[in-house]
Design a protein around this motif. Structure first.
Motif, PDB file in Angstrom:
ATOM      1  N   GLN A  60     -18.282  53.402  -0.956  1.00  0.00           N
ATOM      2  CA  GLN A  60     -17.024  54.139  -0.837  1.00  0.00           C
ATOM      3  C   GLN A  60     -16.418  54.114   0.559  1.00  0.00           C
ATOM      4  O   GLN A  60     -15.253  54.462   0.721  1.00  0.00           O
ATOM      5  CB  GLN A  60     -17.216  55.599  -1.268  1.00  0.00           C
ATOM      6  N   VAL A  61     -17.183  53.739   1.558  1.00  0.00           N
ATOM      7  CA  VAL A  61     -16.687  53.779   2.932  1.00  0.00           C
ATOM      8  C   VAL A  61     -16.905  52.431   3.611  1.00  0.00           C
ATOM      9  O   VAL A  61     -17.980  51.824   3.492  1.00  0.00           O
ATOM     10  CB  VAL A  61     -17.385  54.890   3.756  1.00  0.00           C
ATOM     11  N   TYR A  62     -15.878  51.972   4.328  1.00  0.00           N
ATOM     12  CA  TYR A  62     -15.971  50.723   5.089  1.00  0.00           C
ATOM     13  C   TYR A  62     -15.494  50.995   6.509  1.00  0.00           C
ATOM     14  O   TYR A  62     -14.458  51.640   6.720  1.00  0.00           O
ATOM     15  CB  TYR A  62     -15.107  49.636   4.449  1.00  0.00           C
ATOM     16  N   VAL A  63     -16.255  50.505   7.496  1.00  0.00           N
ATOM     17  CA  VAL A  63     -15.890  50.680   8.908  1.00  0.00           C
ATOM     18  C   VAL A  63     -15.905  49.305   9.571  1.00  0.00           C
ATOM     19  O   VAL A  63     -16.910  48.590   9.528  1.00  0.00           O
ATOM     20  CB  VAL A  63     -16.858  51.626   9.644  1.00  0.00           C
ATOM     21  N   ASN A  64     -14.790  48.956  10.184  1.00  0.00           N
ATOM     22  CA  ASN A  64     -14.648  47.672  10.876  1.00  0.00           C
ATOM     23  C   ASN A  64     -14.354  47.959  12.343  1.00  0.00           C
ATOM     24  O   ASN A  64     -13.305  48.530  12.685  1.00  0.00           O
ATOM     25  CB  ASN A  64     -13.496  46.872  10.245  1.00  0.00           C
ATOM     26  N   PHE A  65     -15.273  47.571  13.236  1.00  0.00           N
ATOM     27  CA  PHE A  65     -15.144  47.879  14.659  1.00  0.00           C
ATOM     28  C   PHE A  65     -14.357  46.777  15.385  1.00  0.00           C
ATOM     29  O   PHE A  65     -14.447  45.595  15.053  1.00  0.00           O
ATOM     30  CB  PHE A  65     -16.528  48.027  15.303  1.00  0.00           C
ATOM     31  N   ASN A  66     -13.585  47.204  16.390  1.00  0.00           N
ATOM     32  CA  ASN A  66     -12.895  46.262  17.302  1.00  0.00           C
ATOM     33  C   ASN A  66     -12.027  45.237  16.561  1.00  0.00           C
ATOM     34  O   ASN A  66     -12.111  44.033  16.814  1.00  0.00           O
ATOM     35  CB  ASN A  66     -13.915  45.526  18.186  1.00  0.00           C
TER      36      ASN A  66
END
Length: 321
Positions: A60-66
């Motif tokens: 349910q959650v996606y995190v894409n850094f920089n």
């Protein structure tokens, strides 16, 4: 707090293949809120550094850094810079509201431009709530309702929130490292509660209070979200509010709509709320338990026990009640 869900609603359907249309999270922070083409909410968080970091991809959650992002503000000006993108893959309204509120509290807690490391550390605490959501349980909701009731009707809700258990396996509901409070909720009028033998035998240097509440289901009663609103009116500390919301989600998971339907009679709870010293509760003497016997649970009736007099207590936790 800004009504981020209202802002999110206005952003739906405004983007294109090249830009997300975004709005400020708040006037004091550089972060922005957007809406994906699938109508998922997403935050664009500006960090102070660009340390490489592995992306996070859950159900349910996606995190894409920089990530270099091309954003457009609602007034038309464009923004091109690196952000960390935090996306909730859900169109469920209640879940979207909860996600927006949790991330906003997290961003308020951090410096205006956090480091990647500090953001990631705090994010793990929140996204883990969405990773393995618990099944719906009316009994768990009843226990949570009783604990929130105690916080809402306390003299010092922040102290109680900070002392609130962080695991369902904790022996006591509130523990400040010195003294303890265990909350017991029951539907029966004779105040019969179930205890473990360990609960009524705290360590020698601890003072323990049992908070007994009679919880009567009522279709027109108060639900856990009403209690959260009541607590939030008297608590402005960001860390305490964030812990409050995290603890609630740990119990209810994505079952927000079902949890709203579990309501209890507030007036009954207020009129029957009773604090009792653990030493006044009928129990089994430790000397009567045979060697090798463990995991003992029993029921005790608190109907005839005296209410605890806390007027001169030295316990900071008990004064907070």
């Amino acid at each position: 707090m800004v009504d981020l869900y209202a802002i999110f609603n206005k952003l739906q359907g405004t983007g294109d293949n090249k830009h997300f249309v975004t709005e400020e999270v708040s006037s004091t922070l550089p972060h922005r809120l957007g809406c994906s083409q699938e109508f998922y909410p997403l935050f664009f968080v500006e960090c102070i550094d660009e340390i490489p970091s592995a992306n996070i991809s859950l159900k349910q959650v996606y995190v894409n850094f920089n990530q270099v992002c091309n954003l457009r503000a609602s007034d038309g000006h464009t923004i091109t810079k690196k952000f960390t993108i935090i996306l909730l893959k859900s169109q469920e309204e209640d879940l979207q509201k909860y996600f927006l509120e949790l991330i906003c509290l997290l961003l308020e807690k951090l410096p205006p431009r956090p480091t990647i490391a500090s953001l990631k550390s705090e994010l793990f605490k929140i996204i883990s709530l969405f990773a393995t959501p618990p099944a719906f349980s009316q009994e768990a909701i009843k226990g949570l309702w009783a604990e929130l009731f105690v916080i809402a009707h306390s003299h010092n809700p922040i102290y109680l929130i900070n002392s609130w258990h962080i695991s369902k396996e904790d022996r006591y509901d509130f523990n400040d490292g010195i003294d303890k409070v265990e909350v017991k909720a029951t539907r029966n009028s004779d105040r019969t509660h179930t205890f473990s033998i360990e609960q009524l035998n705290p360590n020698a240097d601890s003072r323990l209070i049992i908070a007994s509440i009679i919880t009567t289901p009522s279709g027109q009663g108060t639900n856990i979200f009403d209690l959260i609103d009541l607590i939030s009116m008297n608590v402005t500390n960001i860390d305490a509010l964030l812990k409050l919301k995290e603890q609630v989600y740990l119990t209810i998971g994505p079952n927000i709509d079902a949890s709203k339907g579990v309501r209890f009679d507030m007036n009954m709870a207020i009129s029957t709320y009773k604090l009792v010293y653990y030493s006044d509760i009928p129990t089994i003497p430790l000397s009567a338990i045979p060697s090798g016997v463990s995991d003992i649970h029993f029921k005790s009736c608190l109907r005839d026990t005296l209410a605890a007099d806390l007027s001169s207590t030295l316990s900071q936790l008990h004064r907070a009640l």
